[in-house]
Design a protein around this motif. Structure first.
Motif, PDB file in Angstrom:
ATOM      1  N   ALA A   1     -14.793   6.930 -14.231  1.00 51.26           N
ATOM      2  CA  ALA A   1     -13.578   6.713 -13.387  1.00 51.26           C
ATOM      3  C   ALA A   1     -12.286   7.565 -13.898  1.00 51.26           C
ATOM      4  CB  ALA A   1     -13.291   5.387 -13.353  1.00 51.26           C
ATOM      5  N   TRP A   2     -12.000   7.235 -15.361  1.00 47.97           N
ATOM      6  CA  TRP A   2     -10.948   8.193 -16.032  1.00 47.97           C
ATOM      7  C   TRP A   2     -10.987   9.694 -15.964  1.00 47.97           C
ATOM      8  CZ3 TRP A   2      -6.522   7.440 -17.781  1.00 47.97           C
ATOM      9  CH2 TRP A   2      -5.862   8.186 -18.757  1.00 47.97           C
ATOM     10  N   GLU A   3     -12.078  10.250 -15.940  1.00 49.24           N
ATOM     11  CA  GLU A   3     -12.430  11.612 -15.668  1.00 49.24           C
ATOM     12  C   GLU A   3     -12.224  12.040 -14.297  1.00 49.24           C
ATOM     13  OE1 GLU A   3     -16.279  11.953 -17.010  1.00 49.24           O
ATOM     14  OE2 GLU A   3     -15.937  11.940 -19.016  1.00 49.24           O
ATOM     15  N   VAL A   4     -12.628  11.204 -13.123  1.00 49.77           N
ATOM     16  CA  VAL A   4     -12.395  11.380 -12.095  1.00 49.77           C
ATOM     17  C   VAL A   4     -10.800  11.335 -11.643  1.00 49.77           C
ATOM     18  CG1 VAL A   4     -12.593  10.741  -9.460  1.00 49.77           C
ATOM     19  CG2 VAL A   4     -14.528  10.634 -11.061  1.00 49.77           C
ATOM     20  N   LEU A   5     -10.144  10.208 -12.362  1.00 50.21           N
ATOM     21  CA  LEU A   5      -8.582  10.307 -12.040  1.00 50.21           C
ATOM     22  C   LEU A   5      -7.844  11.442 -12.602  1.00 50.21           C
ATOM     23  CD1 LEU A   5      -6.092   8.491 -11.100  1.00 50.21           C
ATOM     24  CD2 LEU A   5      -6.240   7.406 -13.135  1.00 50.21           C
ATOM     25  N   LEU A   6      -8.411  11.753 -13.758  1.00 46.25           N
ATOM     26  CA  LEU A   6      -7.657  12.980 -14.275  1.00 46.25           C
ATOM     27  C   LEU A   6      -7.825  14.451 -13.591  1.00 46.25           C
ATOM     28  CD1 LEU A   6      -8.224  12.709 -18.355  1.00 46.25           C
ATOM     29  CD2 LEU A   6      -6.245  11.963 -17.033  1.00 46.25           C
ATOM     30  N   GLY A   7      -9.122  14.500 -13.177  1.00 46.24           N
ATOM     31  CA  GLY A   7      -9.451  15.456 -12.298  1.00 46.24           C
ATOM     32  C   GLY A   7      -8.720  15.752 -11.079  1.00 46.24           C
ATOM     33  N   TRP A   8      -8.471  14.394 -10.385  1.00 43.40           N
ATOM     34  CA  TRP A   8      -7.765  14.399  -9.165  1.00 43.40           C
ATOM     35  C   TRP A   8      -6.472  14.715  -9.230  1.00 43.40           C
ATOM     36  CZ3 TRP A   8      -7.181   9.065  -6.224  1.00 43.40           C
ATOM     37  CH2 TRP A   8      -6.811   9.190  -4.845  1.00 43.40           C
TER      38      TRP A   8
ATOM     39  N   ASP B   1      -5.757  18.396 -11.893  1.00 41.80           N
ATOM     40  CA  ASP B   1      -6.571  19.637 -11.353  1.00 41.80           C
ATOM     41  C   ASP B   1      -6.845  19.709  -9.922  1.00 41.80           C
ATOM     42  OD1 ASP B   1      -6.676  20.348 -13.860  1.00 41.80           O
ATOM     43  OD2 ASP B   1      -8.855  19.273 -14.127  1.00 41.80           O
ATOM     44  N   ARG B   2      -6.403  18.765  -9.281  1.00 44.81           N
ATOM     45  CA  ARG B   2      -6.218  18.419  -7.596  1.00 44.81           C
ATOM     46  C   ARG B   2      -7.848  18.471  -7.252  1.00 44.81           C
ATOM     47  NH1 ARG B   2      -2.105  16.822  -9.008  1.00 44.81           N
ATOM     48  NH2 ARG B   2      -0.013  17.363  -7.852  1.00 44.81           N
ATOM     49  N   VAL B   3      -8.720  17.831  -7.887  1.00 46.60           N
ATOM     50  CA  VAL B   3     -10.187  17.853  -7.598  1.00 46.60           C
ATOM     51  C   VAL B   3     -10.505  16.602  -6.908  1.00 46.60           C
ATOM     52  CG1 VAL B   3     -12.615  17.688  -8.055  1.00 46.60           C
ATOM     53  CG2 VAL B   3     -10.871  19.323  -9.380  1.00 46.60           C
ATOM     54  N   SER B   4     -10.902  16.649  -5.684  1.00 49.16           N
ATOM     55  CA  SER B   4     -10.951  15.441  -4.715  1.00 49.16           C
ATOM     56  C   SER B   4     -12.202  14.481  -5.550  1.00 49.16           C
ATOM     57  CB  SER B   4     -11.676  15.879  -3.444  1.00 49.16           C
ATOM     58  OG  SER B   4     -10.792  16.416  -2.911  1.00 49.16           O
ATOM     59  N   PRO B   5     -11.719  13.213  -5.544  1.00 49.23           N
ATOM     60  CA  PRO B   5     -12.894  12.140  -6.087  1.00 49.23           C
ATOM     61  C   PRO B   5     -14.271  12.482  -5.920  1.00 49.23           C
ATOM     62  CG  PRO B   5     -10.602  11.189  -5.635  1.00 49.23           C
ATOM     63  CD  PRO B   5     -10.783  12.735  -5.002  1.00 49.23           C
ATOM     64  N   GLY B   6     -15.081  12.418  -6.514  1.00 52.23           N
ATOM     65  CA  GLY B   6     -16.444  12.557  -6.392  1.00 52.23           C
ATOM     66  C   GLY B   6     -17.218  11.124  -6.696  1.00 52.23           C
ATOM     67  N   SER B   7     -18.492  11.226  -6.828  1.00 56.16           N
ATOM     68  CA  SER B   7     -19.122  10.221  -7.127  1.00 56.16           C
ATOM     69  C   SER B   7     -18.952   9.530  -8.426  1.00 56.16           C
ATOM     70  CB  SER B   7     -20.771  10.135  -6.699  1.00 56.16           C
ATOM     71  OG  SER B   7     -21.231  11.248  -7.689  1.00 56.16           O
TER      72      SER B   7
ATOM     73  N   GLY C   1       0.914  -1.185   0.074  1.00 54.84           N
ATOM     74  CA  GLY C   1      -0.213   0.040   0.273  1.00 54.84           C
ATOM     75  C   GLY C   1       0.737   1.158   0.103  1.00 54.84           C
ATOM     76  N   ARG C   2       2.138   1.199  -0.214  1.00 57.12           N
ATOM     77  CA  ARG C   2       2.772   2.388  -0.504  1.00 57.12           C
ATOM     78  C   ARG C   2       2.793   2.934  -1.721  1.00 57.12           C
ATOM     79  NH1 ARG C   2       7.125  -1.413   1.592  1.00 57.12           N
ATOM     80  NH2 ARG C   2       6.846  -1.571   3.899  1.00 57.12           N
ATOM     81  N   LEU C   3       1.742   3.873  -2.149  1.00 55.98           N
ATOM     82  CA  LEU C   3       1.455   4.151  -3.134  1.00 55.98           C
ATOM     83  C   LEU C   3       2.284   5.310  -3.597  1.00 55.98           C
ATOM     84  CD1 LEU C   3      -2.552   3.903  -2.947  1.00 55.98           C
ATOM     85  CD2 LEU C   3      -0.939   2.208  -3.728  1.00 55.98           C
ATOM     86  N   THR C   4       2.725   5.496  -4.972  1.00 60.68           N
ATOM     87  CA  THR C   4       3.396   6.459  -5.532  1.00 60.68           C
ATOM     88  C   THR C   4       2.786   7.339  -6.279  1.00 60.68           C
ATOM     89  OG1 THR C   4       4.661   5.296  -6.960  1.00 60.68           O
ATOM     90  CG2 THR C   4       5.696   5.316  -4.651  1.00 60.68           C
ATOM     91  N   ALA C   5       1.702   7.019  -6.492  1.00 62.63           N
ATOM     92  CA  ALA C   5       0.823   7.525  -7.520  1.00 62.63           C
ATOM     93  C   ALA C   5      -0.719   7.640  -7.191  1.00 62.63           C
ATOM     94  CB  ALA C   5       0.634   6.667  -8.970  1.00 62.63           C
ATOM     95  N   ARG C   6      -1.509   8.520  -7.478  1.00 66.09           N
ATOM     96  CA  ARG C   6      -2.970   8.535  -7.032  1.00 66.09           C
ATOM     97  C   ARG C   6      -3.648   7.545  -7.648  1.00 66.09           C
ATOM     98  NH1 ARG C   6      -1.406  13.846  -6.034  1.00 66.09           N
ATOM     99  NH2 ARG C   6      -2.404  14.776  -4.449  1.00 66.09           N
TER     100      ARG C   6
END
Length: 394
Positions: free
Chosen positions: A368-375, A378-384, A301-306
């Motif tokens: 999910a791809w759109e949410v990942l790109l935004g996160w 654009d540093r947008v917290s993942p939504g629904s 779980g040592r994630l180096t990527a969102r």
């Protein structure tokens, strides 16, 4: 058609330390990997109205690959690792319909977005099923980056990984380390051999005790199940099998057994052979060294990527409890950049609910791809995602 034969010149021991180095837009490209393409075919194609250069061939130990490089590039590279042939061969009861997770299953058409198809560089490799999975996968990421540089004269500004089933387990390994390899990752029904070795033996032993009750389980009714059998059903729920999935358990026995036998290759085969007369699936009775090996093989779980995980709530191949434990491990790691998990209640290992068409999976992937790109960008917290709120965020 242009055919180019490429040969690698560096040993694996020299290449891998560099492959794990940070690869942001301003970093120098990694050196030539230990594995490379033995056959490379290049041609111009039209996909979804977009002009691309498509390269296909064999990579590493004769694994099929594809690289698609759009004429109007958006600076992104998406590298996909689909499930293994065993995932598809398992059949609809255990996994996706046959062929659903083949080489092209996670091409950009699966994301159903014209902008993505027309602009994002894409590469995909058959998931290797052996000891070289980590090294081959890392080398292919480096190879895909090299193809981008050769085509556009510059590196990708952002690199993303997608992993499906066993491919998702490989991506889990690649995004963990001391230095970042990519910017973001999308894991779809991640399936790992260490989880199989840890959880399947108990499932198999318990389900075997339920064999007299199989007709009731298949009928979806527990009304005529004896009290002792009902206790076993409850134990299986506690071990991670989804409530309501019991009609599918009898068909899963052979799938779980085959997967466990294949996963035993992670352990010392001489030990397994020497103890064939014992309970062949009783890993709890094996030496502490074996238990330590299984634990060590679990991604910490040592994630180096969102990272975003998509999970079916009725996934009987990669149990929902696995991704939950993974999210918990990521939450405990101070260095982890972040993990968000979405569990679709009625979906199976193929990310589809009973009776759903493939476009439902495409819609979940696209969002999910759109949410990942935004996160990531654009540093947008993942939504629904299609009304489903994230679960187990770290």
């Amino acid at each position: 058609m242009v055919v180019t034969r490429l040969r690698s010149a560096l040993a694996l021991a020299v290449a891998l330390p560099f492959l794990l180095a940070a690869c942001d837009g301003g970093s120098p490209p990694p050196p030539a990997p230990a594995f490379d393409a033995s056959v490379l075919e290049s041609d111009s194609v039209q996909i979804g109205g977009a002009s691309l250069r498509e390269k296909r061939g064999l990579f590493g130990p004769d694994l099929n690959f594809v690289v698609r490089l759009p004429a109007q590039w958006d600076g992104r590279l998406l590298v996909a690792f689909p499930g293994s042939a065993a995932d598809a061969a398992a059949g609809p009861a255990a996994s996706a319909p046959a062929g659903a997770f083949n080489l092209d299953a996670f091409n950009l058409d699966a994301f159903a977005d014209e902008r993505v198809r027309a602009g994002t560089a894409y590469a995909s490799l058959e998931t290797p099923d052996g000891a070289d999975v980590a090294s081959v996968s890392l080398a292919f990421v480096a190879f895909a980056r090299d193809q981008v540089v050769a085509e556009y004269g510059r590196q990708a500004e952002r690199t993303y990984l997608v992993g499906v089933s066993l491919g998702g387990g490989g991506v889990q390994r690649m995004i963990e380390g001391d230095e970042p390899l990519v910017d973001g990752a999308l894991l779809v029904s991640p399936w790992g051999r260490a989880d199989v070795l840890r959880d399947y033996p108990t499932l198999l032993r318990t389900v075997a005790l339920l064999e007299p009750a199989f007709p009731q389980l298949k009928a979806g009714s527990l009304a005529r199940v004896r009290a002792d059998e009902l206790a076993l059903v409850q134990a299986l729920f506690a071990d991670g099998l989804p409530v309501g999935s019991e009609p599918s358990w009898p068909a899963q026995v052979a799938v779980w057994s085959d997967a466990l036998q294949a996963s035993l290759a992670m352990l010392d085969p001489s030990y397994a052979a020497a103890n064939a007369a014992l309970d062949q699936y009783d890993l709890g009775a094996r030496p502490a060294a074996v238990q330590a090996a299984v634990h060590q093989a679990l991604p910490p779980g040592r994630l180096t990527a969102r990272t975003i995980v998509l999970q079916g709530g009725w996934d009987l191949l990669a149990l929902p409890s696995w991704s939950q434990r993974y999210a918990e491990r990521a939450a405990e790691e101070d260095r982890a950049l972040g993990l968000v998990r979405y569990v679709f209640p009625q979906a199976n290992h193929a990310l589809l609910a009973d009776g759903e068409a493939g476009n439902f999976r495409q819609a979940r992937l696209q969002r999910a791809w759109e949410v990942l790109l935004g996160w990531v960008e654009d540093r947008v917290s993942p939504g629904s995602i299609l009304g489903l709120a994230p679960d187990g965020a770290a």
